[in-house]
Enzyme design. Structure first.
Site, PDB file in Angstrom:
ATOM      1  N   ASN A  62      72.358  93.431  28.944  1.00  0.00           N
ATOM      2  CA  ASN A  62      71.709  94.551  29.620  1.00  0.00           C
ATOM      3  C   ASN A  62      70.195  94.381  29.521  1.00  0.00           C
ATOM      4  O   ASN A  62      69.668  93.884  28.519  1.00  0.00           O
ATOM      5  CB  ASN A  62      72.167  95.910  29.072  1.00  0.00           C
ATOM      6  CG  ASN A  62      71.966  96.094  27.588  1.00  0.00           C
ATOM      7  OD1 ASN A  62      72.069  95.140  26.820  1.00  0.00           O
ATOM      8  ND2 ASN A  62      71.683  97.306  27.165  1.00  0.00           N
ATOM      9  N   GLU A  64      66.954  96.728  30.177  1.00  0.00           N
ATOM     10  CA  GLU A  64      66.437  98.066  30.499  1.00  0.00           C
ATOM     11  C   GLU A  64      65.032  97.966  31.077  1.00  0.00           C
ATOM     12  O   GLU A  64      64.408  96.898  31.061  1.00  0.00           O
ATOM     13  CB  GLU A  64      66.454  98.942  29.239  1.00  0.00           C
ATOM     14  CG  GLU A  64      67.871  99.206  28.746  1.00  0.00           C
ATOM     15  CD  GLU A  64      67.922 100.112  27.530  1.00  0.00           C
ATOM     16  OE1 GLU A  64      66.884 100.331  26.869  1.00  0.00           O
ATOM     17  OE2 GLU A  64      69.029 100.602  27.239  1.00  0.00           O
ATOM     18  N   GLU A  75      77.164  93.067  32.681  1.00  0.00           N
ATOM     19  CA  GLU A  75      78.164  92.492  33.592  1.00  0.00           C
ATOM     20  C   GLU A  75      77.521  92.066  34.911  1.00  0.00           C
ATOM     21  O   GLU A  75      77.784  90.991  35.437  1.00  0.00           O
ATOM     22  CB  GLU A  75      79.265  93.516  33.916  1.00  0.00           C
ATOM     23  CG  GLU A  75      79.983  94.079  32.727  1.00  0.00           C
ATOM     24  CD  GLU A  75      79.332  95.360  32.207  1.00  0.00           C
ATOM     25  OE1 GLU A  75      78.113  95.372  31.929  1.00  0.00           O
ATOM     26  OE2 GLU A  75      80.061  96.358  32.072  1.00  0.00           O
TER      27      GLU A  75
HETATM   28 ZN   LIG Z   1      77.420  98.751  34.211  1.00  0.00          ZN
END
Ligand SMILES: [Zn+2]
Length: 153
Positions: A62, A64, A75
């Site tokens: 991830n 941010e 993903e």
């Molecule tokens: Zn997601």
């Protein structure tokens, strides 16, 4: 907080060592990718790995952003890397994050994003990797948004 169907859920939990070697391998790659997560705002790290039909593995984390809505999930990061290098056929995806009480399932946006490229086996685990939630994308997102059949030519 949403209630979960505990009995249905428990039937989908497997020990990592009982899964295919290939799967154990991509789980480890997703755990490693999680270490690269850029999550200074939430502190919540997620790793992902996608196994392509040709055997190639792409990982993601991830990422941010100070403008919160701009961030991307692990993903979609992994899928984007794979797709940008010409892969569009996927066999499995792994998601790894740590929550003491829950497995961290792909969010709705990621389910839709991934479903564009067909069904895959889905594995969700925690960094310790002892237990793995095993499902399929189709099971996680039946009746996805779709306007017509597209070919990938
Ligand atoms: Zn997601």
């Amino acid at each position: 907080m949403l209630a979960r169907n505990d009995n249905l859920f428990k039937k989908k939990i497997y020990k990592l060592k009982t899964l295919d070697d290939n799967i154990q391998n991509i789980v480890r790659e997703a755990v490693e990718a999680r270490e690269h997560a850029y999550s200074p705002y939430s502190g919540f790290k997620v790793g992902a790995a996608v196994l392509c039909a040709d055997g190639k593995i792409y990982t993601g984390c991830n990422i941010e952003n100070n403008s919160f809505g701009v961030g991307i999930c692990a993903e979609r990061c992994a899928y984007s890397k794979a797709i940008s290098e010409g892969r569009k056929n996927f066999k499995a995806v792994v998601v790894v994050a740590y929550q003491e009480k829950y497995f961290t399932m792909p969010c709705g946006a990621c389910r839709q994003f991934m479903s564009e490229f067909g069904n895959v086996n889905l594995y969700v685990t925690k960094p310790g990797c002892e237990e793995v939630f095993v499902s399929t994308l189709e099971e996680m997102l039946p009746f996805q948004f779709q306007t017509s059949n597209h070919s990938f030519d």
